[in-house]
Design a protein around this motif. Structure first.
Motif, short mmCIF file in Angstrom:
data_model
loop_
_atom_site.label_atom_id
_atom_site.label_comp_id
_atom_site.label_asym_id
_atom_site.label_seq_id
_atom_site.Cartn_x
_atom_site.Cartn_y
_atom_site.Cartn_z
N VAL A 1 0.48 -1.22 0.05
CA VAL A 1 -0.38 0.01 -0.06
C VAL A 1 0.72 1.31 -0.01
CG1 VAL A 1 -1.97 1.47 1.26
CG2 VAL A 1 -1.68 -1.25 0.76
N LEU A 2 2.12 1.35 0.80
CA LEU A 2 2.55 2.46 0.35
C LEU A 2 3.85 2.87 -0.46
CD1 LEU A 2 4.19 2.05 4.00
CD2 LEU A 2 2.62 4.24 3.40
N ARG A 3 3.58 1.75 -1.14
CA ARG A 3 4.79 1.06 -2.50
C ARG A 3 3.44 2.19 -3.22
NH1 ARG A 3 7.05 -3.95 -4.02
NH2 ARG A 3 7.88 -2.59 -6.16
N THR A 4 2.10 2.28 -3.26
CA THR A 4 2.00 2.64 -4.72
C THR A 4 0.76 3.85 -4.29
OG1 THR A 4 -0.15 1.69 -3.32
CG2 THR A 4 1.07 0.21 -5.19
N SER A 5 0.51 3.92 -2.84
CA SER A 5 0.49 5.65 -2.44
C SER A 5 1.23 6.60 -2.40
CB SER A 5 -0.59 5.84 -0.46
OG SER A 5 0.39 5.23 0.01
N THR A 6 0.55 8.11 -2.94
CA THR A 6 1.47 8.98 -1.84
C THR A 6 1.57 10.06 -1.20
OG1 THR A 6 0.51 10.39 -4.07
CG2 THR A 6 2.07 9.08 -5.59
N ALA A 7 2.31 10.47 -0.80
CA ALA A 7 2.13 11.26 0.09
C ALA A 7 3.03 12.35 0.68
CB ALA A 7 2.09 11.17 2.04
N PRO A 8 3.53 13.31 1.70
CA PRO A 8 4.88 14.36 2.16
C PRO A 8 5.22 13.23 2.55
CG PRO A 8 2.55 15.34 2.60
CD PRO A 8 2.08 14.02 1.70
N GLY A 9 6.75 13.15 2.34
CA GLY A 9 7.52 12.47 2.45
C GLY A 9 8.01 10.95 2.40
N ALA A 10 7.26 10.48 0.74
CA ALA A 10 6.73 9.42 0.69
C ALA A 10 8.54 8.96 -0.33
CB ALA A 10 5.83 9.02 -0.41
N ALA A 11 8.28 7.88 0.35
CA ALA A 11 9.86 7.30 -0.13
C ALA A 11 9.32 5.94 -1.80
CB ALA A 11 10.39 6.54 0.43
N GLU A 12 9.88 5.90 -2.75
CA GLU A 12 10.26 5.87 -4.29
C GLU A 12 9.91 4.03 -3.81
OE1 GLU A 12 12.29 5.92 -6.87
OE2 GLU A 12 11.90 8.10 -7.21
N ASP A 13 10.03 3.04 -2.82
CA ASP A 13 10.63 2.33 -2.19
C ASP A 13 10.36 1.25 -1.21
OD1 ASP A 13 9.65 -0.62 -2.46
OD2 ASP A 13 11.51 -1.55 -3.71
N VAL A 14 9.83 0.93 -0.63
CA VAL A 14 10.24 0.35 1.03
C VAL A 14 10.14 -1.14 1.20
CG1 VAL A 14 8.51 0.10 2.78
CG2 VAL A 14 7.78 1.11 0.79
N GLU A 15 11.15 -1.08 1.70
CA GLU A 15 12.00 -2.41 2.63
C GLU A 15 11.20 -3.58 3.22
OE1 GLU A 15 15.84 -1.27 4.43
OE2 GLU A 15 16.51 -0.16 2.61
N ARG A 16 11.06 -4.52 3.65
CA ARG A 16 10.67 -5.83 4.15
C ARG A 16 10.41 -5.23 5.35
NH1 ARG A 16 8.44 -9.01 0.86
NH2 ARG A 16 9.19 -9.27 -1.30
N GLY A 17 9.97 -5.43 6.18
CA GLY A 17 9.82 -5.89 7.98
C GLY A 17 8.91 -4.63 8.34
N HIS A 18 9.19 -5.15 9.73
CA HIS A 18 7.92 -3.83 10.77
C HIS A 18 9.39 -2.81 10.67
CE1 HIS A 18 5.13 -5.78 12.44
NE2 HIS A 18 5.53 -7.26 12.31
N PRO A 19 10.34 -2.60 11.26
CA PRO A 19 10.69 -1.18 11.04
C PRO A 19 10.72 0.09 9.85
CG PRO A 19 12.63 -3.40 11.94
CD PRO A 19 11.44 -3.67 11.28
N ALA A 20 10.86 -0.78 8.84
CA ALA A 20 11.35 -0.59 7.27
C ALA A 20 9.16 0.55 7.03
CB ALA A 20 11.16 -0.97 6.82
N VAL A 21 8.35 -0.66 6.68
CA VAL A 21 7.60 0.19 7.11
C VAL A 21 6.30 1.28 7.80
CG1 VAL A 21 6.27 -2.35 5.98
CG2 VAL A 21 6.31 -2.05 8.67
N LEU A 22 7.39 1.27 9.20
CA LEU A 22 6.83 2.02 10.76
C LEU A 22 7.83 3.75 10.42
CD1 LEU A 22 5.09 2.79 12.86
CD2 LEU A 22 6.48 1.91 14.46
#
Length: 392
Positions: free
Chosen positions: A140-161
């Motif tokens: 979801v975070l990869r496909t949605s846009t928001a201020p400060g959003a990254a182009e990709d998100v690594e796997r795991g709890h620390p990365a998504v949070l």
């Protein structure tokens, strides 16, 4: 602005098979009294309103009743969902609920969109980060846009949070510099102490996130861990309002009263909650537990008993409940320990006929050989089974 931080209600939970709804109603109803007495402006609930994703009708009604009690005090409510909740069910009708002062934050795609409430010092932005199941949240975070959003998100709890907080900070930076901020999150933050009643959220062995992921906000109201605790001055767990395992016997359940002034966080104070029924752990032979005055103080508690008789007591739980009506758990641990069979199964059964195997099984379960009369009953039962097999 005064906040009351609570979480992990787990409405609908049972305690070793015992229904807790009445106890939960009593404890959670106390929250409204605290809100009135302390002039609380906003109640924040950081996930796990329910104990399961599809709660019973009784659990839903209990939750509705408690939320209505809180809303009648005049306080606004900000809620996010936890790993036990169904975000779709908790967040249903969120737009309509907000009009009545109940603000539900359960969608990953919109976690950067705050509820903004104001006091005499200006606006306070409340960001609700629901429990983030790493892989679905990452998508979801990869496909949605928001201020400060990254182009990709690594796997795991620390990365998504971490990505969630980047978006929160990006949105907060777009606001007036005087805007204060509160984040609700449901996660396992490094430094927190866990208990037996929390569901494991580890993915690939990694479930903890560092506290500094929440840098840049005034207060972080955490949920998931059931003990009330301080991670940093600004990052805290309220814990569950009731004990849900015997590992929590010594915890004193409470909530945090949080004060925000014009500069941000100014004060926190812990307020203890009532205990509907204490928990107690007792250990001894069954006769000691039944008759020793030492255990009198546990008679009205939820009791977990460890019986230390050399042989497993017959009908032990029923007999315990004669003295401890609320005994809910019993374990058998012989005082001298019990030798564990080290033989492989094939070796353990070699050259043994059925009557001997049956006696050995009973002895292993009870810690003592069957008596002569019990042996006769076992032989009779085995004979009847064999006869029935032949007739087939």
């Amino acid at each position: 602005m005064r906040l009351l931080h609570t979480s992990d209600w787990h409405i609908g939970r049972t305690f070793h098979g015992h229904d807790l709804l009445d106890d939960q109603r009593r404890v959670l109803s106390e929250l409204a009294e605290i809100v009135r007495a302390e002039n609380v402006d906003v109640v924040v609930i950081s996930g796990d309103l329910y104990d399961r994703s599809v709660p019973s009708g009784e659990a839903v009604q209990t939750c509705v009743d408690v939320l209505e009690q809180l809303r009648r005090t005049g306080a606004r409510l900000v809620v996010t969902s936890g790993n036990h909740d169904s975000p779709q069910r908790v967040g249903a009708f969120a737009g309509f609920a907000a009009a009545g002062g109940l603000h539900l934050h359960t969608r990953v795609a919109t976690l950067h969109e705050p509820t903004v409430l104001s006091d005499e010092h200006g606006p306070v932005a409340f960001y609700g980060i629901p429990y983030l199941e790493p892989d679905p949240a990452r998508q979801v975070l990869r496909t949605s846009t928001a201020p400060g959003a990254a182009e990709d998100v690594e796997r795991g709890h620390p990365a998504v949070l971490g990505e969630a907080m980047n978006r929160v900070r990006g949105e907060l930076d777009s606001r007036d510099p005087g805007t204060r901020s509160v984040v609700l999150a449901h996660a396992f933050v490094t430094g927190g102490g866990s208990s037996d009643s929390e569901r494991n959220i580890a993915v690939g062995g990694v479930d903890q996130v560092p506290a500094d992921v929440f840098a840049g906000v005034d207060y972080v109201a955490l949920g998931h861990l059931h003990g009330c605790q301080r991670i940093t001055e600004r990052v805290r767990y309220s814990g569950s309002p009731m004990a849900y395992s015997f590992s929590e016997t010594r915890q004193r359940k409470s909530v945090w009263l949080v004060e925000l002034d014009s500069e941000g966080l100014s004060e926190t104070r812990r307020i203890e909650l009532p205990v509907p029924r204490e928990l107690a752990t007792v250990s001894g032979t069954l006769e000691q537990l039944l008759h020793d005055p030492e255990y009198e103080s546990a008679t009205d508690c939820y009791v977990s008993a460890t019986v230390t008789d050399e042989a497993r007591p017959v009908d032990g739980m029923r007999r315990l409940q004669q003295r401890f009506p609320h005994a809910v758990h019993m374990e058998w641990e012989p005082a001298g320990g019990r030798a564990r069979a080290s033989l492989r199964y094939s070796e353990a059964v070699r050259d043994r006929d059925e009557p001997r195997l049956l006696r050995d099984f009973v002895a292993n379960c009870r810690g003592a050989e069957p008596s002569d009369s019990e042996g006769e009953l076992l032989d009779r039962a085995l004979s009847e089974v064999n006869t029935a097999e032949v007739r087939r």
